[in-house]
Design a protein around this motif. Structure first.
Motif, PDB file in Angstrom:
ATOM      1  N   LEU A 111       0.840  -1.191   0.000  1.00 21.84           N
ATOM      2  CA  LEU A 111       0.000   0.000   0.000  1.00 21.84           C
ATOM      3  C   LEU A 111       0.877   1.243   0.000  1.00 21.84           C
ATOM      4  N   HIS A 112       0.513   2.225  -0.835  1.00 19.40           N
ATOM      5  CA  HIS A 112       1.265   3.467  -0.941  1.00 19.40           C
ATOM      6  C   HIS A 112       0.336   4.638  -0.652  1.00 19.40           C
ATOM      7  N   HIS A 113       0.917   5.757  -0.262  1.00 19.28           N
ATOM      8  CA  HIS A 113       0.092   6.940  -0.004  1.00 19.28           C
ATOM      9  C   HIS A 113      -0.404   7.517  -1.325  1.00 19.28           C
ATOM     10  N   ASP A 114       0.509   7.760  -2.242  1.00 16.10           N
ATOM     11  CA  ASP A 114       0.206   8.188  -3.611  1.00 16.10           C
ATOM     12  C   ASP A 114      -0.300   9.623  -3.722  1.00 16.10           C
ATOM     13  N   ARG A 115      -0.458  10.323  -2.580  1.00 18.27           N
ATOM     14  CA  ARG A 115      -0.910  11.712  -2.657  1.00 18.27           C
ATOM     15  C   ARG A 115      -0.225  12.541  -1.578  1.00 18.27           C
ATOM     16  N   LEU A 116       0.935  12.130  -1.131  1.00 26.29           N
ATOM     17  CA  LEU A 116       1.597  12.758  -0.002  1.00 26.29           C
ATOM     18  C   LEU A 116       2.023  14.190  -0.337  1.00 26.29           C
ATOM     19  N   THR A 117       1.606  15.128   0.503  1.00 25.94           N
ATOM     20  CA  THR A 117       2.038  16.517   0.413  1.00 25.94           C
ATOM     21  C   THR A 117       2.462  16.970   1.802  1.00 25.94           C
ATOM     22  N   SER A 118       2.989  18.169   1.885  1.00 28.68           N
ATOM     23  CA  SER A 118       3.383  18.707   3.195  1.00 28.68           C
ATOM     24  C   SER A 118       2.177  18.911   4.096  1.00 28.68           C
ATOM     25  N   ASP A 119       0.972  19.053   3.530  1.00 24.10           N
ATOM     26  CA  ASP A 119      -0.233  19.206   4.345  1.00 24.10           C
ATOM     27  C   ASP A 119      -0.709  17.882   4.932  1.00 24.10           C
ATOM     28  N   HIS A 120      -0.219  16.776   4.419  1.00 22.85           N
ATOM     29  CA  HIS A 120      -0.609  15.471   4.944  1.00 22.85           C
ATOM     30  C   HIS A 120       0.205  15.072   6.173  1.00 22.85           C
ATOM     31  N   VAL A 121       1.291  15.761   6.440  1.00 20.45           N
ATOM     32  CA  VAL A 121       2.163  15.436   7.572  1.00 20.45           C
ATOM     33  C   VAL A 121       1.920  16.455   8.675  1.00 20.45           C
ATOM     34  N   LEU A 122       1.519  15.964   9.850  1.00 21.02           N
ATOM     35  CA  LEU A 122       1.236  16.841  10.982  1.00 21.02           C
ATOM     36  C   LEU A 122       2.168  16.527  12.139  1.00 21.02           C
ATOM     37  N   ILE A 123       2.521  17.568  12.866  1.00 19.06           N
ATOM     38  CA  ILE A 123       3.368  17.432  14.045  1.00 19.06           C
ATOM     39  C   ILE A 123       2.535  17.862  15.239  1.00 19.06           C
ATOM     40  N   ALA A 124       2.247  16.916  16.122  1.00 21.30           N
ATOM     41  CA  ALA A 124       1.348  17.161  17.247  1.00 21.30           C
ATOM     42  C   ALA A 124       2.062  17.904  18.367  1.00 21.30           C
ATOM     43  N   GLN A 125       1.275  18.335  19.346  1.00 18.23           N
ATOM     44  CA  GLN A 125       1.831  19.072  20.465  1.00 18.23           C
ATOM     45  C   GLN A 125       2.843  18.237  21.247  1.00 18.23           C
ATOM     46  N   ASP A 126       2.651  16.909  21.264  1.00 19.51           N
ATOM     47  CA  ASP A 126       3.590  16.049  21.983  1.00 19.51           C
ATOM     48  C   ASP A 126       4.751  15.612  21.094  1.00 19.51           C
ATOM     49  N   GLU A 127       4.911  16.276  19.944  1.00 17.69           N
ATOM     50  CA  GLU A 127       6.026  16.065  19.008  1.00 17.69           C
ATOM     51  C   GLU A 127       5.852  14.859  18.103  1.00 17.69           C
ATOM     52  N   SER A 128       4.786  14.109  18.248  1.00 13.12           N
ATOM     53  CA  SER A 128       4.621  12.922  17.411  1.00 13.12           C
ATOM     54  C   SER A 128       4.213  13.319  15.996  1.00 13.12           C
ATOM     55  N   ILE A 129       4.574  12.456  15.044  1.00 15.27           N
ATOM     56  CA  ILE A 129       4.256  12.665  13.635  1.00 15.27           C
ATOM     57  C   ILE A 129       2.993  11.881  13.297  1.00 15.27           C
ATOM     58  N   ARG A 130       2.062  12.518  12.611  1.00 20.40           N
ATOM     59  CA  ARG A 130       0.882  11.834  12.098  1.00 20.40           C
ATOM     60  C   ARG A 130       0.781  12.105  10.602  1.00 20.40           C
ATOM     61  N   ILE A 131       0.376  11.083   9.865  1.00 14.71           N
ATOM     62  CA  ILE A 131       0.219  11.186   8.412  1.00 14.71           C
ATOM     63  C   ILE A 131      -1.220  10.825   8.083  1.00 14.71           C
ATOM     64  N   ARG A 132      -1.910  11.682   7.374  1.00 12.15           N
ATOM     65  CA  ARG A 132      -3.306  11.429   7.072  1.00 12.15           C
ATOM     66  C   ARG A 132      -3.485  11.128   5.581  1.00 12.15           C
ATOM     67  N   GLY A 133      -4.585  10.471   5.276  1.00 14.69           N
ATOM     68  CA  GLY A 133      -4.971  10.280   3.884  1.00 14.69           C
ATOM     69  C   GLY A 133      -4.339   9.101   3.177  1.00 14.69           C
ATOM     70  N   LEU A 134      -3.780   8.128   3.914  1.00 17.74           N
ATOM     71  CA  LEU A 134      -3.123   6.993   3.266  1.00 17.74           C
ATOM     72  C   LEU A 134      -4.065   6.331   2.257  1.00 17.74           C
ATOM     73  N   ALA A 135      -3.667   6.272   1.018  1.00 16.20           N
ATOM     74  CA  ALA A 135      -4.370   5.584  -0.076  1.00 16.20           C
ATOM     75  C   ALA A 135      -5.703   6.246  -0.442  1.00 16.20           C
ATOM     76  N   VAL A 136      -6.465   6.693   0.555  1.00 17.13           N
ATOM     77  CA  VAL A 136      -7.805   7.235   0.299  1.00 17.13           C
ATOM     78  C   VAL A 136      -7.739   8.556  -0.459  1.00 17.13           C
ATOM     79  N   ASP A 137      -6.841   9.455  -0.058  1.00 19.57           N
ATOM     80  CA  ASP A 137      -6.785  10.766  -0.711  1.00 19.57           C
ATOM     81  C   ASP A 137      -6.367  10.656  -2.176  1.00 19.57           C
TER      82      ASP A 137
END
Length: 520
Positions: A148-174
């Motif tokens: 499975l690939h993201h296929d639509r990854l942009t800088s807006d898909h990568v979020l940095i939370a208050q606790d410093e963790s990385i979250r990536i949204r939109g895997l495959a669906v976007d």
């Protein structure tokens, strides 16, 4: 974000509609509606994607595949709801007929552009940029193992939370909803909406654009022919290497980025995929580390200040020698170095073993200790044992009895991953919910690689726990101190790779003579 709300359609099933989100892609506004919602049962925010028309089936297929990927850095697909008549049941602005509602985790945090904006749109320091790339690429490697690939990854898909963790949204669906980014090897492709699947190359090139952005502050337009005119910094010019914009960027990173963006990496690398990209940057091995963030201003509109933390000792100095561990410019085949950048960025501060009196931290009382074997199947029902899994549990108390002559040992295996299980562990239940600052480990004989995680419950999968710190196999006695203190009731020592036994190098076992937890 629009402040409009559904006037008469307040929710579907357990999910309440709250705020309508703006869909920037005009081409799909007639088929897709995005809402921030709330799961009324679990009282948590969710992302609701309401899809109609010919996008329903491919979107649902992508969502089901994405739901199978288990990585805490990837925003999960939680539910798929079928609607008989969208006009009557969901606020889609007049669309009629059936609809599919894809429910996903709400990814908290600031997007990478917001993150840079907080720093005056200045490029990120090298260690911070590579730490972000380490987490993002490691998560995508997890997805890649399932094809499975993201296929639509942009800088807006990568979020940095208050606790410093990385979250990536939109895997495959976007990619289904808004189109697969064209890969450089797809001649004549466009960025228009397409329901076709992308390729590993699509993600590699998106990652190179992301790295370029965090190192330079300049976005690379993925719809342009990158090898000829990438639109950065001059739309009529050939793309400048990152070091031409940010002199702090090593030439070796220039080589990696430019090889990807001009397409030559596919013939030069042994692996033209996301793992190959990690190898090229020296980010060998898995990672769950978070980017170091120190002294950043509040991001406008968030109402939150990013937590200031202190990076691991020696990281800054070590990064001046990054050229020694990254690949040199012009090598025909990119291979991971023996000691990668991940060693510099992902290692916690590992101190020599010390007595409790030498530290100001308190020794936290351990109420009980148990073994943790979530991936075994003791009852042979075809399902992993999860939180109920135990391994040599009767001896687990030996690891926290104050006597280093007694110990807990795992079973003995033929392979270092526990004959395919992926690891074993120990769970320490603290007497009270506490702030964990350090863990002292005495292996007695052979040191083991270890990941320390914190939780408010005994979760059935190590990936569900909060990361504290990790250490590679090495000394028999170590102290692991994470980049920040973490609060919790349970401490997990997870051993993903067991060391060989002293008696037989072809047999693998982890042994723990004594463990103690320090904090407040």
């Amino acid at each position: 974000m629009s402040e409009s709300r559904a006037d008469h359609l307040t929710g579907i099933n357990r999910y309440a509609f709250e705020d309508r989100l703006e869909d920037r892609q005009e081409a799909v506004q007639d088929l897709v509606r995005s809402w921030r919602g709330r799961d009324r049962v679990l009282d948590r925010q969710v992302l609701l994607r309401i899809v109609t028309g010919d996008l329903r089936e491919p979107t649902e297929n992508a969502a089901r595949r994405a739901a199978a990927v288990e990585d805490q850095r990837l925003a999960r697909v939680l539910d798929i709801v079928h609607v008989v008549n969208a006009m009557d049941e969901v606020p889609v602005g007049g669309s009629d007929g059936p609809a599919t509602v894809v429910v996903s985790e709400w990814a908290e945090g600031n997007t990478v552009p917001e993150y840079l904006q907080a720093n005056g749109q200045q490029p990120l320091p090298l260690d911070r940029a590579l730490a972000i790339m380490d987490a993002v690429t490691s998560a995508l490697v997890t997805a890649d193992t399932l094809g499975l690939h993201h296929d639509r990854l942009t800088s807006d898909h990568v979020l940095i939370a208050q606790d410093e963790s990385i979250r990536i949204r939109g895997l495959a669906v976007d990619a289904v909803l808004f189109g697969v980014w064209p890969s450089q090897h797809d001649q004549g492709s466009t960025s228009q909406r397409s329901t076709s699947r992308g390729s590993p190359s699509t993600d590699v090139e998106a990652l190179a654009r992301l790295l370029y952005f965090v190192l330079t502050g300049v976005e690379v337009d993925p719809s342009r022919a990158l090898a000829n005119s990438a639109g950065a910094p001059d739309e009529t010019a050939v793309l400048d290497p990152p070091s031409w914009i940010n002199p702090a960027v090593p030439k070796q990173i220039d080589a990696v980025v430019m090889e990807v963006l001009d397409g030559s990496y596919r013939s030069r690398w042994d692996r033209p995929d996301v793992q190959g990209f990690r190898n090229a940057l020296g980010l060998a091995g898995p990672s769950t580390r978070r980017p170091p963030i120190d002294g950043w201003d509040r991001v406008p509109g968030t109402g939150r200040r990013l937590i200031a933390v202190t990076a691991a000792l020696g990281v800054v100095g070590a990064l001046f020698t990054v050229g020694a561990v990254l690949l040199t410019l012009g090598q025909p085949v990119l291979q991971p170095p023996e000691v990668g950048v991940s060693t510099l960025l992902n290692s916690p501060v590992v101190l020599p073993s010390q007595t409790p009196e030498a530290s100001s931290d308190q020794i936290l009382a351990v109420q009980r200790i148990r073994s943790y074997d979530p991936f075994d199947d003791d009852n042979a029902d075809g399902k992993p044992d999860g939180r109920k899994g135990r391994e040599n549990n009767k001896a687990a108390s030996n690891a926290a009895d104050g006597d280093a002559t007694t110990r807990w040992t795992s079973n003995t295996y033929r392979t270092s991953d526990g004959d395919g299980k992926g690891g074993v562990g120990l769970v320490l239940e603290l007497a009270d919910v506490s702030t964990v600052k350090a863990v002292d480990l005495d292996f007695g004989t052979v040191g083991s690689s270890v990941e320390v995680k914190i939780g408010d419950d005994i979760w059935p999968d190590p990936m569900l726990w909060t990361d504290f710190a990790s250490a590679p196999a090495g000394e028999g006695q170590i102290t692991i101190r994470g980049p920040r203190a973490v609060k919790g009731k349970y401490v997990l020592l997870w051993f993903p790779e067991l060391p060989p036994t002293p008696e037989d190098p072809d047999r693998f076992q982890v042994r723990v003579a004594e463990v103690s937890v320090r904090g407040e």
